[in-house]
Write an enzyme that holds these catalytic residues in place. Structure first.
Site, PDB file in Angstrom:
ATOM      1  N   GLY A  12       0.834  -1.207   0.000  1.00  0.00           N
ATOM      2  CA  GLY A  12       0.000   0.000   0.000  1.00  0.00           C
ATOM      3  C   GLY A  12       0.866   1.252   0.000  1.00  0.00           C
ATOM      4  N   SER A  14       1.207   3.382  -2.410  1.00  0.00           N
ATOM      5  CA  SER A  14       0.805   4.393  -3.399  1.00  0.00           C
ATOM      6  C   SER A  14       0.300   5.695  -2.798  1.00  0.00           C
ATOM      7  CB  SER A  14      -0.278   3.797  -4.306  1.00  0.00           C
ATOM      8  OG  SER A  14      -1.298   3.212  -3.520  1.00  0.00           O
ATOM      9  N   ARG A  15      -0.250   5.616  -1.575  1.00  0.00           N
ATOM     10  CA  ARG A  15      -0.875   6.818  -0.988  1.00  0.00           C
ATOM     11  C   ARG A  15      -0.580   6.903   0.503  1.00  0.00           C
ATOM     12  NH1 ARG A  15      -6.235   6.353  -0.656  1.00  0.00           N
ATOM     13  NH2 ARG A  15      -6.422   4.188  -1.308  1.00  0.00           N
ATOM     14  N   VAL A  59      -3.121  -7.325  -1.745  1.00  0.00           N
ATOM     15  CA  VAL A  59      -2.526  -8.077  -0.629  1.00  0.00           C
ATOM     16  C   VAL A  59      -3.410  -9.235  -0.149  1.00  0.00           C
ATOM     17  CG1 VAL A  59      -1.020  -6.232   0.222  1.00  0.00           C
ATOM     18  CG2 VAL A  59      -3.341  -6.454   1.164  1.00  0.00           C
ATOM     19  N   ASN A  81       1.805  -2.228   5.464  1.00  0.00           N
ATOM     20  CA  ASN A  81       1.044  -0.991   5.656  1.00  0.00           C
ATOM     21  C   ASN A  81      -0.353  -1.020   5.037  1.00  0.00           C
ATOM     22  OD1 ASN A  81       0.756   2.140   5.807  1.00  0.00           O
ATOM     23  ND2 ASN A  81       0.557   1.653   3.629  1.00  0.00           N
ATOM     24  N   TYR A 146     -12.429  -2.886  12.519  1.00  0.00           N
ATOM     25  CA  TYR A 146     -11.106  -2.281  12.294  1.00  0.00           C
ATOM     26  C   TYR A 146     -10.223  -2.446  13.530  1.00  0.00           C
ATOM     27  CZ  TYR A 146      -7.613   1.316  11.202  1.00  0.00           C
ATOM     28  OH  TYR A 146      -6.430   1.982  10.962  1.00  0.00           O
ATOM     29  N   ALA A 148     -10.422  -4.621  15.934  1.00  0.00           N
ATOM     30  CA  ALA A 148     -10.063  -6.037  16.131  1.00  0.00           C
ATOM     31  C   ALA A 148      -8.959  -6.449  15.157  1.00  0.00           C
ATOM     32  CB  ALA A 148     -11.296  -6.909  15.947  1.00  0.00           C
ATOM     33  N   LYS A 150      -6.698  -4.547  13.833  1.00  0.00           N
ATOM     34  CA  LYS A 150      -5.425  -3.889  14.188  1.00  0.00           C
ATOM     35  C   LYS A 150      -4.849  -4.490  15.474  1.00  0.00           C
ATOM     36  CE  LYS A 150      -4.969  -1.340  10.676  1.00  0.00           C
ATOM     37  NZ  LYS A 150      -3.755  -1.317   9.854  1.00  0.00           N
TER      38      LYS A 150
HETATM   39  P1  NAP Z   1      -4.979   5.466   2.728  1.00  0.00           P
HETATM   40  O1  NAP Z   1      -4.500   6.840   2.480  1.00  0.00           O
HETATM   41  O2  NAP Z   1      -6.404   5.109   2.524  1.00  0.00           O
HETATM   42  O3  NAP Z   1      -4.045   4.457   1.877  1.00  0.00           O
HETATM   43  C1  NAP Z   1      -4.297   3.083   1.924  1.00  0.00           C
HETATM   44  C2  NAP Z   1      -3.223   2.372   1.135  1.00  0.00           C
HETATM   45  O4  NAP Z   1      -3.476   0.956   1.247  1.00  0.00           O
HETATM   46  C3  NAP Z   1      -3.238   2.724  -0.333  1.00  0.00           C
HETATM   47  O5  NAP Z   1      -1.935   2.834  -0.808  1.00  0.00           O
HETATM   48  C4  NAP Z   1      -3.947   1.519  -0.981  1.00  0.00           C
HETATM   49  O6  NAP Z   1      -3.476   1.227  -2.275  1.00  0.00           O
HETATM   50  C5  NAP Z   1      -3.501   0.403  -0.043  1.00  0.00           C
HETATM   51  N1  NAP Z   1      -4.412  -0.747  -0.127  1.00  0.00           N
HETATM   52  C6  NAP Z   1      -5.694  -0.828   0.301  1.00  0.00           C
HETATM   53  N2  NAP Z   1      -6.192  -2.043   0.011  1.00  0.00           N
HETATM   54  C7  NAP Z   1      -5.192  -2.738  -0.589  1.00  0.00           C
HETATM   55  C8  NAP Z   1      -5.087  -4.052  -1.117  1.00  0.00           C
HETATM   56  N3  NAP Z   1      -6.121  -4.907  -1.080  1.00  0.00           N
HETATM   57  N4  NAP Z   1      -3.906  -4.441  -1.662  1.00  0.00           N
HETATM   58  C9  NAP Z   1      -2.839  -3.590  -1.706  1.00  0.00           C
HETATM   59  N5  NAP Z   1      -2.897  -2.335  -1.239  1.00  0.00           N
HETATM   60  C10 NAP Z   1      -4.060  -1.918  -0.687  1.00  0.00           C
HETATM   61  O7  NAP Z   1      -4.668   5.021   4.225  1.00  0.00           O
HETATM   62  P2  NAP Z   1      -3.534   5.475   5.257  1.00  0.00           P
HETATM   63  O8  NAP Z   1      -4.147   6.397   6.215  1.00  0.00           O
HETATM   64  O9  NAP Z   1      -2.293   5.832   4.544  1.00  0.00           O
HETATM   65  O10 NAP Z   1      -3.352   4.075   6.011  1.00  0.00           O
HETATM   66  C11 NAP Z   1      -2.202   3.250   5.853  1.00  0.00           C
HETATM   67  C12 NAP Z   1      -2.146   2.277   7.026  1.00  0.00           C
HETATM   68  O11 NAP Z   1      -2.063   3.023   8.235  1.00  0.00           O
HETATM   69  C13 NAP Z   1      -3.391   1.400   7.139  1.00  0.00           C
HETATM   70  O12 NAP Z   1      -3.020   0.112   7.530  1.00  0.00           O
HETATM   71  C14 NAP Z   1      -4.182   2.091   8.240  1.00  0.00           C
HETATM   72  O13 NAP Z   1      -5.034   1.202   8.917  1.00  0.00           O
HETATM   73  C15 NAP Z   1      -3.078   2.608   9.125  1.00  0.00           C
HETATM   74  N6  NAP Z   1      -3.470   3.725  10.000  1.00  0.00           N
HETATM   75  C16 NAP Z   1      -3.951   4.879   9.496  1.00  0.00           C
HETATM   76  C17 NAP Z   1      -4.320   5.903  10.362  1.00  0.00           C
HETATM   77  C18 NAP Z   1      -4.873   7.209   9.900  1.00  0.00           C
HETATM   78  O14 NAP Z   1      -5.392   7.978  10.735  1.00  0.00           O
HETATM   79  N7  NAP Z   1      -4.813   7.553   8.618  1.00  0.00           N
HETATM   80  C19 NAP Z   1      -4.187   5.731  11.748  1.00  0.00           C
HETATM   81  C20 NAP Z   1      -3.688   4.522  12.211  1.00  0.00           C
HETATM   82  C21 NAP Z   1      -3.319   3.538  11.336  1.00  0.00           C
HETATM   83  P3  NAP Z   1      -4.296   1.558  -3.655  1.00  0.00           P
HETATM   84  O15 NAP Z   1      -4.790   2.971  -3.545  1.00  0.00           O
HETATM   85  O16 NAP Z   1      -3.244   1.366  -4.705  1.00  0.00           O
HETATM   86  O17 NAP Z   1      -5.394   0.547  -3.755  1.00  0.00           O
END
Ligand code: NAP
Length: 238
Positions: A12, A14-15, A59, A81, A146, A148, A150
């Protein structure tokens, strides 16, 4: 090919947080495989910027993840990630909602670790960094699935750290707080303001706040740290 220890795979990538981790690792001299699922253009642009490569793999798909890891020749650093979230009352969470969250967040982590670990064991070296969440520690109302999923990653981190330590592999978990990414775009301004207020440093996190910790855990400076859940949450969980 870049030496094993300087190769990284970020799922993940890309973003959001994953993207920031790719940039931080790229700056530290890693050759980064930027994994993506849907955001091809973003992943390819990023890979070009950091002289890495972008590779599509959902994934959830065990065989595709196998190809992803094999194509990279394994990697010394693995950032687990890729993740999705869901805001719903528990009583409205249907079996398919539960399975969707677990298939990306937990099965995805299993798939990539399962394929990457044998390379690390062979090299007797590795750094696995798993992105959990403070909600996996504290639990969030309306995010039971979510939270659970994590929490499962925290158990996985600790068990893997014990099993893989003798093989020269460290496994740590980052528990981010509220980070300003697309994942939180569903939240309205009032909710975001309340979350900001509940964060002692009085701001939301940036993806870079997590990525700096990730780069540290990937470095030689962190070689005695394993099995830990480290917060990057501006003090929210204190
Ligand atoms: P995000 O901006 O929504 O980005 C999610 C990333 O995961 C994207 O690059 C997406 O890729 C990838 N992804 C989703 N489903 C996928 C799949 N089936 N196979 C491969 N890649 C997949 O989210 P983020 O906030 O950066 O979150 C990243 C991580 O941090 C996550 O595990 C999230 O639970 C954790 N997190 C986030 C926060 C927060 O507040 N933002 C807080 C705690 C933890 P594509 O776009 O290419 O599909």
């Amino acid at each position: 090919m870049t030496e094993f220890r300087k190769r990284a795979i970020v799922t993940g990538g890309s973003r959001g947080i994953g993207r920031a981790c790719c940039l931080a690792l790229g700056r530290e001299g890693f050759y980064v495989t930027v994994n993506y699922n849907k955001s091809r253009e973003a992943a390819e642009l990023l890979a070009e910027e950091i002289s890495g490569r972008a590779v599509k793999a959902d994934v959830r798909d065990y065989d595709k993840v196998c190809e992803l890891v094999k194509g990279a020749g394994g990697a010394g650093v693995l950032v687990v990630n890729a993740g999705i979230s869901q805001i719903k009352l528990f009583t409205e969470t249907e079996p398919e909602d539960w399975r969707e969250i677990f298939s990306v967040n937990v099965d995805g982590a299993y798939n990539v670790c399962r394929h990457a670990v044998p390379y690390m064991v062979r090299e007797h070296w590795g750094r696995i960094i798993i992105i959990s969440s403070m909600w996996g520690v504290r639990g969030a109302s309306c995010e039971v699935a979510y939270s659970a999923s994590k929490a499962a990653l925290i158990g996985m981190t600790k068990a893997l750290a014990k099993e893989l330590g003798p093989s020269g592999i460290t496994v740590n978990c980052i528990a981010p707080g509220v980070i300003d990414t697309d994942m939180n775009s569903e939240l309205d301004d009032k909710t975001l303001e309340e979350l900001r207020y509940d964060t002692p440093v009085m701001r939301l996190g940036k993806p870079e706040d997590v990525a700096e910790l990730c780069a540290f855990l990937a470095s030689d400076r962190a070689e005695f740290i394993t099995g830990q859940v480290i917060s990057a949450d501006g003090g929210f969980s204190v």
